[in-house]
Design a protein around this motif. Sequence first.
Motif, PDB file in Angstrom:
ATOM      1  N   ALA A 165       0.851  -1.187   0.000  1.00  0.00           N
ATOM      2  CA  ALA A 165       0.000   0.000   0.000  1.00  0.00           C
ATOM      3  C   ALA A 165       0.888   1.238   0.000  1.00  0.00           C
ATOM      4  CB  ALA A 165      -0.889   0.012   1.241  1.00  0.00           C
ATOM      5  N   VAL A 166       0.358   2.315  -0.537  1.00  0.00           N
ATOM      6  CA  VAL A 166       1.090   3.586  -0.499  1.00  0.00           C
ATOM      7  C   VAL A 166       0.179   4.627   0.150  1.00  0.00           C
ATOM      8  CG1 VAL A 166       0.408   4.165  -2.883  1.00  0.00           C
ATOM      9  CG2 VAL A 166       2.352   5.316  -1.851  1.00  0.00           C
ATOM     10  N   THR A 167       0.753   5.409   1.066  1.00  0.00           N
ATOM     11  CA  THR A 167      -0.019   6.460   1.752  1.00  0.00           C
ATOM     12  C   THR A 167       0.601   7.816   1.458  1.00  0.00           C
ATOM     13  OG1 THR A 167      -0.658   4.980   3.533  1.00  0.00           O
ATOM     14  CG2 THR A 167      -0.797   7.327   4.007  1.00  0.00           C
ATOM     15  N   PHE A 168      -0.245   8.779   1.145  1.00  0.00           N
ATOM     16  CA  PHE A 168       0.258  10.147   0.985  1.00  0.00           C
ATOM     17  C   PHE A 168      -0.742  11.120   1.599  1.00  0.00           C
ATOM     18  CE2 PHE A 168      -1.487   8.505  -2.983  1.00  0.00           C
ATOM     19  CZ  PHE A 168      -2.562   9.343  -3.186  1.00  0.00           C
ATOM     20  N   THR A 169      -0.237  12.302   1.917  1.00  0.00           N
ATOM     21  CA  THR A 169      -1.063  13.329   2.559  1.00  0.00           C
ATOM     22  C   THR A 169      -1.091  14.573   1.681  1.00  0.00           C
ATOM     23  OG1 THR A 169      -0.407  12.495   4.720  1.00  0.00           O
ATOM     24  CG2 THR A 169      -1.309  14.721   4.665  1.00  0.00           C
ATOM     25  N   ASN A 170      -2.317  15.074   1.472  1.00  0.00           N
ATOM     26  CA  ASN A 170      -2.419  16.370   0.800  1.00  0.00           C
ATOM     27  C   ASN A 170      -3.544  17.171   1.452  1.00  0.00           C
ATOM     28  OD1 ASN A 170      -4.675  15.166  -0.506  1.00  0.00           O
ATOM     29  ND2 ASN A 170      -3.345  14.429  -2.137  1.00  0.00           N
ATOM     30  N   HIS A 171      -4.141  18.113   0.749  1.00  0.00           N
ATOM     31  CA  HIS A 171      -5.053  19.059   1.405  1.00  0.00           C
ATOM     32  C   HIS A 171      -6.374  19.170   0.651  1.00  0.00           C
ATOM     33  CE1 HIS A 171      -1.855  20.545   4.068  1.00  0.00           C
ATOM     34  NE2 HIS A 171      -1.093  20.222   3.046  1.00  0.00           N
ATOM     35  N   HIS A 172      -7.425  19.416   1.408  1.00  0.00           N
ATOM     36  CA  HIS A 172      -8.754  19.580   0.834  1.00  0.00           C
ATOM     37  C   HIS A 172      -9.009  21.051   0.487  1.00  0.00           C
ATOM     38  CE1 HIS A 172     -12.982  18.929   0.145  1.00  0.00           C
ATOM     39  NE2 HIS A 172     -13.291  19.863   1.008  1.00  0.00           N
ATOM     40  N   TRP A 173      -9.531  21.279  -0.705  1.00  0.00           N
ATOM     41  CA  TRP A 173      -9.949  22.638  -1.095  1.00  0.00           C
ATOM     42  C   TRP A 173     -11.346  22.555  -1.689  1.00  0.00           C
ATOM     43  CZ3 TRP A 173      -7.197  26.358   0.892  1.00  0.00           C
ATOM     44  CH2 TRP A 173      -5.854  26.104   1.230  1.00  0.00           C
ATOM     45  N   THR A 174     -12.179  23.511  -1.318  1.00  0.00           N
ATOM     46  CA  THR A 174     -13.563  23.516  -1.803  1.00  0.00           C
ATOM     47  C   THR A 174     -13.649  24.252  -3.149  1.00  0.00           C
ATOM     48  OG1 THR A 174     -13.984  25.584  -0.642  1.00  0.00           O
ATOM     49  CG2 THR A 174     -14.503  23.533   0.546  1.00  0.00           C
ATOM     50  N   LYS A 175     -14.783  24.099  -3.813  1.00  0.00           N
ATOM     51  CA  LYS A 175     -14.982  24.796  -5.093  1.00  0.00           C
ATOM     52  C   LYS A 175     -14.881  26.305  -4.903  1.00  0.00           C
ATOM     53  CE  LYS A 175     -17.603  21.759  -8.072  1.00  0.00           C
ATOM     54  NZ  LYS A 175     -18.857  21.469  -8.775  1.00  0.00           N
ATOM     55  N   ALA A 176     -15.356  26.791  -3.757  1.00  0.00           N
ATOM     56  CA  ALA A 176     -15.316  28.249  -3.506  1.00  0.00           C
ATOM     57  C   ALA A 176     -13.865  28.726  -3.436  1.00  0.00           C
ATOM     58  CB  ALA A 176     -16.057  28.576  -2.214  1.00  0.00           C
ATOM     59  N   ALA A 177     -13.010  27.947  -2.785  1.00  0.00           N
ATOM     60  CA  ALA A 177     -11.597  28.341  -2.676  1.00  0.00           C
ATOM     61  C   ALA A 177     -10.940  28.321  -4.052  1.00  0.00           C
ATOM     62  CB  ALA A 177     -10.859  27.400  -1.721  1.00  0.00           C
ATOM     63  N   TYR A 178     -11.198  27.258  -4.821  1.00  0.00           N
ATOM     64  CA  TYR A 178     -10.628  27.197  -6.176  1.00  0.00           C
ATOM     65  C   TYR A 178     -11.131  28.378  -7.012  1.00  0.00           C
ATOM     66  CZ  TYR A 178      -8.884  22.377  -5.537  1.00  0.00           C
ATOM     67  OH  TYR A 178      -8.206  21.259  -5.124  1.00  0.00           O
ATOM     68  N   ALA A 179     -12.449  28.636  -6.945  1.00  0.00           N
ATOM     69  CA  ALA A 179     -13.022  29.729  -7.761  1.00  0.00           C
ATOM     70  C   ALA A 179     -12.346  31.050  -7.405  1.00  0.00           C
ATOM     71  CB  ALA A 179     -14.525  29.812  -7.528  1.00  0.00           C
ATOM     72  N   HIS A 180     -12.117  31.264  -6.114  1.00  0.00           N
ATOM     73  CA  HIS A 180     -11.532  32.532  -5.662  1.00  0.00           C
ATOM     74  C   HIS A 180     -10.109  32.713  -6.212  1.00  0.00           C
ATOM     75  CE1 HIS A 180     -10.641  35.929  -3.146  1.00  0.00           C
ATOM     76  NE2 HIS A 180      -9.563  35.306  -2.685  1.00  0.00           N
ATOM     77  N   VAL A 181      -9.249  31.687  -6.059  1.00  0.00           N
ATOM     78  CA  VAL A 181      -7.850  31.876  -6.478  1.00  0.00           C
ATOM     79  C   VAL A 181      -7.737  31.968  -8.006  1.00  0.00           C
ATOM     80  CG1 VAL A 181      -6.753  30.914  -4.404  1.00  0.00           C
ATOM     81  CG2 VAL A 181      -7.326  29.374  -6.281  1.00  0.00           C
ATOM     82  N   PHE A 182      -8.584  31.233  -8.734  1.00  0.00           N
ATOM     83  CA  PHE A 182      -8.518  31.324 -10.202  1.00  0.00           C
ATOM     84  C   PHE A 182      -9.004  32.696 -10.675  1.00  0.00           C
ATOM     85  CE2 PHE A 182      -6.966  27.518 -12.273  1.00  0.00           C
ATOM     86  CZ  PHE A 182      -6.826  26.663 -11.194  1.00  0.00           C
ATOM     87  N   GLN A 183     -10.043  33.216 -10.024  1.00  0.00           N
ATOM     88  CA  GLN A 183     -10.527  34.541 -10.400  1.00  0.00           C
ATOM     89  C   GLN A 183      -9.471  35.602 -10.081  1.00  0.00           C
ATOM     90  OE1 GLN A 183     -13.646  36.208  -8.027  1.00  0.00           O
ATOM     91  NE2 GLN A 183     -14.580  37.206  -9.791  1.00  0.00           N
TER      92      GLN A 183
END
Length: 245
Positions: free
Chosen positions: A184-202
């Motif tokens: 098995a392989v385990t990795f850690t990353n981060h959750h981002w919501t659609k609102a957060a993505y929309a904000h940074v792309f805008q």
Amino acid sequence: MATNYDDIADEYLQTKVNPIKKYSEEFTFFQVLGDVAQQAVLDLACGDGYYTRAVRRQGAAPVVGIDLSAEMIRQAEAVEAAEPLGIEYRVGDVANLGVIGAFDVVTAVYLLQYAATESELQGMVDAIYANLKPGGRVVMVTGQPNLTEAHLAAQMHYGVTIKPQGSLADGVCIDTTILVPEGAVTFTNHHWTKAAYAHVFQQAGFQPLVWYPMQISAEGLAQYPAEYWRPYQQYPAIAVVSAAR
Ligand SMILES: C[S@@+](CC[C@H](N)C(=O)[O-])C[C@H]1O[C@@H](n2cnc3c(N)ncnc32)[C@H](O)[C@@H]1O
């Protein structure tokens, strides 16, 4: 803390045989990407160059791959040395990339959820924008922005365990474990919501994001019965999203 891929490079490569990656992630990504022949492509978080080679084989040129992990880039360069395709690879942190060229298309398969903070996420998205020609586009695969308990339960059918380290707010750490042929392989990353993505792309200056439903290839539907795919079709843990500059 996001995972350092120098430590899990070999194990990560084994995840490519997971049916979801093979028959849905890859299939949906290329459906959305479309024709890249003669287009300059920058593949961010390129890893060992799996997608980088695929876009080059579809006629994209020039093709450049960037990854934070020196070991991932070493593996990509080893494949390039054995079977030269003319791809340039570089070690780099996308959040501090600056401008390295003017590309028609940027691809980023599992980059954005490695941003630990919104300012790091903004840095990555600003770098994508800065390296695109006006009218260029970015196509990405990222974690499911609408993740719920039902999504977590559904992944168990496919040998994937997803454990958020807290409530599903922006930036929360998520541990993912994928069964692979040798364990098995385990990795850690981060959750981002659609609102957060929309904000940074805008903020970066992009046109509105377009989110795409995950598809399953005809080959995948032929290989596995309909009931195998049902939990994933209802609750996919990943999403494909694109935006135009
Ligand atoms: C899940 S792997 C995906 C690799 C490749 N895109 C693929 O699908 O095979 C995630 C990759 O993101 C890279 N990565 C994480 N943070 C990064 C950053 N800030 N800049 C560049 N690469 C990053 C990791 O080193 C790792 O190789």
